[in-house]
Design an enzyme around this catalytic site. Structure first.
Site: not given
Ligand code: AP5
Ligand code: MG
Ligand code: ZN
Length: 260
Positions: A18, A93, A132, A165, A177
């Site tokens: 994402k 979410r 990552r 991270r 998660r």
């Molecule tokens: P990446 O683009 O980083 O993946 P992502 O989908 O953004 O995954 P996240 O882990 O960031 O999602 P998340 O929901 O856990 O974290 P968030 O920060 O939102 O890609 C992943 C890896 O793959 C990278 O290394 C990239 O280079 C590689 N890659 C990507 N595409 C590729 C491809 N096509 N081919 C090869 N490699 C590829 O949330 C963190 C925390 O914050 C949560 O756990 C929660 O505690 C809190 N939080 C966030 N939002 C909320 C909410 N709305 N409500 C409550 N708590 C929340």
């Molecule tokens: Mg992300």
């Protein structure tokens, strides 16, 4: 009349891409990425109360309370760069957040343009998350195997330090998660599928290919062109080019003629 706004939601489990894709879509759509996880991490980096509160949930892989998250998003959307819309990454979410977002946008006489679901299986998600690396400063995303920075540990974009991270390093928290995602976010995806706004893309392909598939899915279908006033000449030409079909009666006559 309210200015035209574009709001897009990206769905996908942790590691589905994402953040990677949202960053690429920003320029194309002309609206900023609003990533709740990035906003929490930025607050944490600045040592705000919000950051400290969020950290306790993030470290356990749990969701930050809805009231805190929704207020933070509302504040972000009121900033000047977001007046034309936003690309939501990691929000909403759960159903409560989706309903809060729908109500927020309804106040401005607008709604979600599309919701894109990036699909990837659990084994691949684990590989993406564990490899990552993220820039501490600008939160650019890298992967040790697939997309490493040019100089190890240094961000290509801003020269900041590239690190793992905290919530990616703990395998138990990562698994938690993913469980929470499939339990709480799947009903949200169904909510937008029911509104006929959901587009699904295969997240297992290369970054550029996924981006192209997303753009094709989001792009509005071109408006139907009005029929040209007169194209009789071309039509007639096409007709002429087709072989002339014989009527059944004529065919029968021909067969008889050949048998003789
Ligand atoms: P990446 O683009 O980083 O993946 P992502 O989908 O953004 O995954 P996240 O882990 O960031 O999602 P998340 O929901 O856990 O974290 P968030 O920060 O939102 O890609 C992943 C890896 O793959 C990278 O290394 C990239 O280079 C590689 N890659 C990507 N595409 C590729 C491809 N096509 N081919 C090869 N490699 C590829 O949330 C963190 C925390 O914050 C949560 O756990 C929660 O505690 C809190 N939080 C966030 N939002 C909320 C909410 N709305 N409500 C409550 N708590 C929340
Ligand atoms: Mg992300
Ligand atoms: Zn950076």
């Amino acid at each position: 009349m309210a200015a035209k706004r574009t709001y897009l939601i990206l769905f996908g489990a942790q590691g589905s891409g994402k953040g990677t894709q949202a960053r690429m879509l920003q320029e194309w759509l002309g609206v900023p990425q609003v990533a709740t996880g990035d906003l929490f991490r930025a607050n944490l980096g600045q040592g705000t109360e919000l950051g400290k509160l969020a950290k306790s949930y993030m470290d356990r892989g749990e969701l930050v309370p809805d009231s805190v998250t929704v207020a933070m998003v509302e504040d972000r959307l009121s900033q000047p760069d977001a007046v034309k819309g936003a690309i939501f990454d990691g929000f909403p979410r759960n159903l409560a957040q989706a309903e809060a977002l729908d109500a927020m946008l309804a106040q401005w006489d607008t709604g979600i343009k599309a919701a894109v679901y990036i699909q990837l299986d659990r084994d691949e998600l684990m590989k993406r998350i564990t490899g990552r690396r993220t820039c501490k400063n600008c939160q650019a995303v890298y992967h040790v195997e697939f997309t490493p920075p040019k100089v190890a540990g240094v961000c290509d974009v801003c020269g900041g330090e590239v690190v793992q991270r905290a919530d990616d390093a703990d395998k138990v928290a990562v698994a938690r998660r993913l469980d929470i995602y499939f339990e709480q976010t799947t009903p949200v995806i169904d909510h937008y599928r029911g509104k006929k706004l959901l587009k699904e893309v295969d997240g297992s392909l290369g970054i550029e290919t996924v981006q192209q598939a997303m753009r094709a899915a989001i792009k509005p279908k071109p408006a139907r062109k009005a029929k040209p006033a007169a194209r009789p000449v071309k039509k007639a030409a096409v007709k002429k080019a087709k072989p002339v079909k014989k009527s059944p009666a004529k065919r029968a006559v021909t067969r008889k003629a050949t048998r003789k």
